[in-house]
Design an enzyme around this catalytic site. Sequence first.
Site, PDB file in Angstrom:
ATOM      1  N   ASP A 298       4.380  10.962  -7.938  1.00  0.00           N
ATOM      2  CA  ASP A 298       5.456  11.774  -7.095  1.00  0.00           C
ATOM      3  C   ASP A 298       6.900  11.064  -7.548  1.00  0.00           C
ATOM      4  O   ASP A 298       7.821  11.947  -7.378  1.00  0.00           O
ATOM      5  CB  ASP A 298       4.951  11.618  -5.716  1.00  0.00           C
TER       6      ASP A 298
ATOM      7  N   HIS B 135       0.107   3.172  -3.993  1.00  0.00           N
ATOM      8  CA  HIS B 135      -0.937   4.293  -4.138  1.00  0.00           C
ATOM      9  C   HIS B 135      -2.297   3.544  -3.478  1.00  0.00           C
ATOM     10  O   HIS B 135      -2.452   2.580  -3.673  1.00  0.00           O
ATOM     11  CB  HIS B 135      -1.393   4.676  -5.603  1.00  0.00           C
TER      12      HIS B 135
HETATM   13  N1  ACO Z   1       7.508   1.351   0.608  1.00  0.00           N
HETATM   14  C1  ACO Z   1       7.434   0.010   1.219  1.00  0.00           C
HETATM   15  N2  ACO Z   1       6.027  -0.680   1.720  1.00  0.00           N
HETATM   16  C2  ACO Z   1       4.855  -0.024   1.411  1.00  0.00           C
HETATM   17  C3  ACO Z   1       4.988   1.066   0.640  1.00  0.00           C
HETATM   18  C4  ACO Z   1       6.141   1.656   0.457  1.00  0.00           C
HETATM   19  N3  ACO Z   1       6.185   2.917  -0.202  1.00  0.00           N
HETATM   20  N4  ACO Z   1       3.730   1.536   0.558  1.00  0.00           N
HETATM   21  C5  ACO Z   1       2.779   0.508   1.227  1.00  0.00           C
HETATM   22  N5  ACO Z   1       3.832  -0.504   1.562  1.00  0.00           N
HETATM   23  C6  ACO Z   1       3.397  -1.773   2.268  1.00  0.00           C
HETATM   24  C7  ACO Z   1       2.922  -1.795   3.725  1.00  0.00           C
HETATM   25  O1  ACO Z   1       3.644  -1.823   4.517  1.00  0.00           O
HETATM   26  C8  ACO Z   1       1.531  -2.791   3.519  1.00  0.00           C
HETATM   27  O2  ACO Z   1       2.549  -3.972   3.874  1.00  0.00           O
HETATM   28  P1  ACO Z   1       1.747  -5.208   4.742  1.00  0.00           P
HETATM   29  O3  ACO Z   1       0.502  -5.601   3.934  1.00  0.00           O
HETATM   30  O4  ACO Z   1       3.032  -6.174   4.735  1.00  0.00           O
HETATM   31  O5  ACO Z   1       1.420  -4.579   6.041  1.00  0.00           O
HETATM   32  C9  ACO Z   1       1.201  -2.820   2.151  1.00  0.00           C
HETATM   33  O6  ACO Z   1       2.310  -2.090   1.504  1.00  0.00           O
HETATM   34  C10 ACO Z   1      -0.134  -1.856   1.989  1.00  0.00           C
HETATM   35  O7  ACO Z   1       0.294  -0.639   2.462  1.00  0.00           O
HETATM   36  P2  ACO Z   1      -0.978   0.394   3.067  1.00  0.00           P
HETATM   37  O8  ACO Z   1      -0.313   1.425   3.958  1.00  0.00           O
HETATM   38  O9  ACO Z   1      -1.966  -0.402   3.821  1.00  0.00           O
HETATM   39  O10 ACO Z   1      -1.505   1.019   1.923  1.00  0.00           O
HETATM   40  P3  ACO Z   1      -2.488   2.221   1.500  1.00  0.00           P
HETATM   41  O11 ACO Z   1      -3.175   2.261   0.464  1.00  0.00           O
HETATM   42  O12 ACO Z   1      -3.020   2.537   2.883  1.00  0.00           O
HETATM   43  O13 ACO Z   1      -1.259   3.522   1.347  1.00  0.00           O
HETATM   44  C11 ACO Z   1       0.331   5.075   0.567  1.00  0.00           C
HETATM   45  C12 ACO Z   1      -1.105   4.070   0.237  1.00  0.00           C
HETATM   46  C13 ACO Z   1      -0.281   5.959   1.524  1.00  0.00           C
HETATM   47  C14 ACO Z   1       0.267   5.709  -0.663  1.00  0.00           C
HETATM   48  C15 ACO Z   1       1.516   4.220   0.758  1.00  0.00           C
HETATM   49  O14 ACO Z   1       1.750   3.360  -0.320  1.00  0.00           O
HETATM   50  C16 ACO Z   1       2.593   5.005   1.167  1.00  0.00           C
HETATM   51  O15 ACO Z   1       2.948   5.335   2.097  1.00  0.00           O
HETATM   52  N6  ACO Z   1       3.504   5.427  -0.122  1.00  0.00           N
HETATM   53  C17 ACO Z   1       4.750   6.197   0.224  1.00  0.00           C
HETATM   54  C18 ACO Z   1       4.294   7.742  -0.209  1.00  0.00           C
HETATM   55  C19 ACO Z   1       3.879   8.159  -1.150  1.00  0.00           C
HETATM   56  O16 ACO Z   1       4.469   7.935  -2.408  1.00  0.00           O
HETATM   57  N7  ACO Z   1       2.629   8.894  -1.159  1.00  0.00           N
HETATM   58  C20 ACO Z   1       2.256   9.525  -2.559  1.00  0.00           C
HETATM   59  C21 ACO Z   1       0.717   8.740  -2.889  1.00  0.00           C
HETATM   60  S1  ACO Z   1       0.337   9.457  -4.486  1.00  0.00           S
HETATM   61  C22 ACO Z   1      -0.358  11.206  -3.861  1.00  0.00           C
HETATM   62  O17 ACO Z   1      -0.698  11.511  -3.092  1.00  0.00           O
HETATM   63  C23 ACO Z   1      -0.438  11.935  -5.381  1.00  0.00           C
END
Ligand code: ACO
Length: 426
Positions: free
Chosen positions: A365, A308
């Site tokens: 979610d 998140h």
């Molecule tokens: N699975 C594996 N790795 C992940 C995931 C994941 N679900 N989410 C983040 N990471 C990793 C990234 O690859 C990154 O790794 P790194 O530092 O080695 O490059 C690190 O964690 C940080 O990720 P970001 O994308 O920079 O984090 P951000 O805060 O921008 O994104 C988000 C948050 C979009 C929710 C992301 O975690 C994601 O895509 N999750 C899956 C989709 C999801 O569940 N969305 C629902 C959100 S809640 C809502 O809207 C109600």
Amino acid sequence: MSKDSITITDNRTGKQFDFPILHPTIGPSVADISSFYKDTGMFTYDRGFTSTASCRSRITYIDGGAGKLMYRGYDISYLAKEKTFLDTAYLLLHKELPTKEQLKAFSFELKKRSFINESMKKLFDAFPDNSHPMAILSSAIASLSAFYSDSLDMDTPEEVMEMAHRIIAKIPTIAAFSYRYSKGLPVIYPDLEKSFVENFLYMLRAYPHNYAELKPIEVEALDTIFTLHADHEQNASTTAVRVVASTQAHPYAAISTGVSALWGRAHGGANESVIRQLEMIGSIDNVDKYIAKAKDKNDPFRLMGFGHRVYKNFDPRATILKDLRNKLVDELDINSHLLEIANRIEKIALSDEYFIKRNLYPNIDFYSGLILKALKIPKEMFAVIFVMGRAPGWIAQWIELKEQPDMKIARPRQLYLGPLERTPSK
Ligand code: ACO
């Protein structure tokens, strides 16, 4: 120089610039850089707005580190456990929780407006079979601005509340119609005797789906899901609503923008993606392979329902839904194959260094998808459910923006990296 300010030094020239520090009720202080460009001649760059407060707001507070969420000062777990979704919607719109009489009157206002104009059915008809209900929903909500063009200006509080009631009341009907049209099923009109949640489930599931009487736990579960989604400060869809509202566009158009923004897999589309991903993983034996894919830097695969932008400890909504899921497993006797896969992923991810190091916990979610599946809600309706819950929050944010006299049109700047002016070839 004021002590309550931040000084930025341009190391190229040694010039210093002061910016006042603003103090929220709680949470991090905010450096007011509104005059940054005027003072320094530079823009600021903040990819994905991770450090930018885009507005002043009194609606929702999140402390991502502490896993805290409050609407109008009330903790989310109090609202989810002690109050209904309609109490919460009233709170967001009117700033106070309703008395019994106010709640009754609010519920009556919504019921009165739950039918949609018959000619709107032509719009539903125009969509091809198997259209995604979110595609129909966003168009149908935007079309409300044509059906109610009389009140374009929304000058009075009465007009604004009329709009708020219309949206909250009609979304469940539009949502259920969207699904039934997409499947070629006859639509079911609202039943004014039923509660908000019961009526929606009735319109969605009635004939020919062998509509059985609803169990109280099913109504409680969906009501809780709506409450947990009701607002979430300046997330992507709310920001989209505010940006459109700042242009003075019609509120129905602004809300339909919120629906479109919410549809994305990184936002409200995530719970549908969670279920699709669990189905794709298919077997508990494949879990390790997919966990490895999620951890592989060269693989774009992400575990849906994990991570998140704001919650870096735990998502308080996920904690509430985890308890609810466990209750549903007991009371509805759910023991599905997908649940087994989900439990296995959860267990591994919570103890795996990759996920721990990056603060990747199951988000709302991850659990809401499984609960909605247990409630026999089709997965293409998951994001629609999110919209139904979020509508009061979007409207409250729209109202707040409109009430601020110094509101400005949203107009960010950019870091231009394109070509310099080119000479056209003769
Ligand atoms: N699975 C594996 N790795 C992940 C995931 C994941 N679900 N989410 C983040 N990471 C990793 C990234 O690859 C990154 O790794 P790194 O530092 O080695 O490059 C690190 O964690 C940080 O990720 P970001 O994308 O920079 O984090 P951000 O805060 O921008 O994104 C988000 C948050 C979009 C929710 C992301 O975690 C994601 O895509 N999750 C899956 C989709 C999801 O569940 N969305 C629902 C959100 S809640 C809502 O809207 C109600």
